[in-house]
Write a protein that holds these residues in place. Sequence first.
Motif, PDB file in Angstrom:
ATOM      1  N   SER A 492     -56.943 -32.639 -36.122  1.00 56.57           N
ATOM      2  CA  SER A 492     -55.940 -31.850 -36.844  1.00 56.57           C
ATOM      3  C   SER A 492     -54.850 -31.432 -35.871  1.00 56.57           C
ATOM      4  CB  SER A 492     -56.587 -30.620 -37.477  1.00 56.57           C
ATOM      5  OG  SER A 492     -55.628 -29.835 -38.144  1.00 56.57           O
ATOM      6  N   ILE A 493     -53.591 -31.756 -36.208  1.00 51.54           N
ATOM      7  CA  ILE A 493     -52.466 -31.487 -35.305  1.00 51.54           C
ATOM      8  C   ILE A 493     -51.297 -30.945 -36.124  1.00 51.54           C
ATOM      9  CG2 ILE A 493     -50.800 -32.512 -33.707  1.00 51.54           C
ATOM     10  CD1 ILE A 493     -52.881 -34.641 -33.059  1.00 51.54           C
ATOM     11  N   GLU A 494     -50.670 -29.862 -35.635  1.00 48.55           N
ATOM     12  CA  GLU A 494     -49.475 -29.301 -36.265  1.00 48.55           C
ATOM     13  C   GLU A 494     -48.244 -29.948 -35.624  1.00 48.55           C
ATOM     14  OE1 GLU A 494     -49.562 -27.343 -38.790  1.00 48.55           O
ATOM     15  OE2 GLU A 494     -51.681 -26.770 -38.762  1.00 48.55           O
ATOM     16  N   LEU A 495     -47.351 -30.484 -36.463  1.00 45.71           N
ATOM     17  CA  LEU A 495     -46.145 -31.172 -35.990  1.00 45.71           C
ATOM     18  C   LEU A 495     -44.900 -30.400 -36.401  1.00 45.71           C
ATOM     19  CD1 LEU A 495     -47.129 -34.807 -37.044  1.00 45.71           C
ATOM     20  CD2 LEU A 495     -47.304 -33.809 -34.757  1.00 45.71           C
ATOM     21  N   ARG A 496     -43.866 -30.513 -35.559  1.00 48.66           N
ATOM     22  CA  ARG A 496     -42.591 -29.859 -35.844  1.00 48.66           C
ATOM     23  C   ARG A 496     -41.465 -30.769 -35.373  1.00 48.66           C
ATOM     24  NH1 ARG A 496     -38.635 -26.809 -33.352  1.00 48.66           N
ATOM     25  NH2 ARG A 496     -37.789 -25.039 -34.568  1.00 48.66           N
ATOM     26  N   ALA A 497     -40.398 -30.872 -36.189  1.00 51.18           N
ATOM     27  CA  ALA A 497     -39.264 -31.723 -35.817  1.00 51.18           C
ATOM     28  C   ALA A 497     -37.977 -31.154 -36.398  1.00 51.18           C
ATOM     29  CB  ALA A 497     -39.476 -33.157 -36.305  1.00 51.18           C
ATOM     30  N   VAL A 498     -36.896 -31.271 -35.629  1.00 46.97           N
ATOM     31  CA  VAL A 498     -35.577 -30.854 -36.098  1.00 46.97           C
ATOM     32  C   VAL A 498     -34.534 -31.608 -35.291  1.00 46.97           C
ATOM     33  CG1 VAL A 498     -35.455 -28.892 -34.493  1.00 46.97           C
ATOM     34  CG2 VAL A 498     -34.121 -28.838 -36.615  1.00 46.97           C
TER      35      VAL A 498
END
Length: 516
Positions: A492-498
């Motif tokens: 389980s991995i939390e991803l963030r992108a902008v």
Amino acid sequence: MAEGVRVHRREVLMAGLSWPLWSLLAGGEAHAFAPAGATVPFDGETVANLAKALAAKPFVPQSKQLPASLEKIGYDQYRSIRFNPAQALWRNDGLPFQAQFFHRGFFFRDRVDMHQVADGKATPVVYRPSQFTFDGTPAPKENDLGYAGFRLHSPINRPEYFDEVAAFLGASYFRAVAKGQAYGLSARGLALKTGGPAEEFPVFRAFWLERPARGAGRITVHALMDSPSVAGAYRFTITPGVETVFDVSARLYPRVALDQAGIAPLTSMFQFDSNDRVGIDDYRPAVHDSDGLGMINGRGEQIWRPLQNPSSIQESGFEDVNPRGFGLMQRKRAFADYADSEAHYEKRPSLWIEPQGEWGEGAVHLFELPTADEFHDNIVAFWRPKQPLAAGREHRFDYRMHWCDQHNWKPELATVARTRIGGLTFGENTGRARLVVIDFDGGRLEGLGDGAKVRADVSASKGRIANVTAHPNPGAGGWRLGFELVPGDERSIELRAVLGDERGPLTETWLYRWTL
């Protein structure tokens, strides 16, 4: 009954209630209920006073007993019981709204008392079996069954036809549509203990429909809510149209401290889409009533969290102070996005919650449950205050609900049009690594070419991010961000992108929880 001649005045005022609620409140102050044909005063504090009186007493559950002809009917039989539109409330009055009613039966066993409000007076709407047609089901002989709920009709698509624009049916559930839409996700008055071993479902026990004026563009509905833990008074001011808006005032009176309360809860369905097609063998590209959770937090950050159909129940919490808005949204609006000529998922509403006033500290909670089909809701989202709602006092939450195609996001930011996730078939990270592709449309990104200095900010809570690219997408318009997620042994991995430039963010913030 024989004792009827000796009923006290305050009991007469409450005689329009179903018997359990009538007997529960008997002995308290006079309330604005009336027996059939009678009227009693009604104002903006009437339902709140009833809710306070309920909360001051132990909870008394309603009897769910039905006549023998209705006791064991199934879904198809219940669907065959239909209200006669010719008997709709205000049908012959030349008003812009009409109300029709649902019969009790099947899952909808609770009695819901209905009232009409006009000129400061409330009058019960009286149930009669003759208001309904019973196709294959014997009509009940009882004349005091009450209703299961109601629906509102108003001409939002064609001036000569009264479309169904909202329905309140089952516990504290309700739903609505805007122009050109079909029913999809639902809302509730309140969520309690969601995700726990024994979720509690408050019910709307009575409604008051204010008679609209001629030519009015809105209608006001009042509701009395009750459950073992809390009573509540709700006011809905409903304005149908291209965007159907509910202005909601919720006043809650807990019997016990509520540490797992969900304010403005939304319930929807997500089975699969291009970000989550594991194990799917279906001709359609996507099946869902909503494809993402949208948020604008108290700091003004705009966030998009695509939904998924997980292998086990998962909860996500997005902590915030005074949120500006959140909602379960259906962004894909083309028939080809679903290719379903019966369900027409492209017509399902988005629902955006806009708090009015300050809600303080808390979190937007998202629950995603596994589902094997498209017939069961598996998505829940709501606001949960950080501090428990104390017993013995009023807690008020005002908010605006936008049933719409798309909410009016920050125009300077590009929004996520699609999220695609799949395996790698080439390169050093083939195997368990995943390729993530995000398409952005609109905002300041529009018109920026290959030479633009666009910065991609991609991060992961665990594992490793590799081969990040960002470039214009001439095939579909907008920009495309791609990267590889190398999870290693993580599950389980939390991803963030902008995407951004020297002036700041160019896109909303994309968040995602990858799970094995």
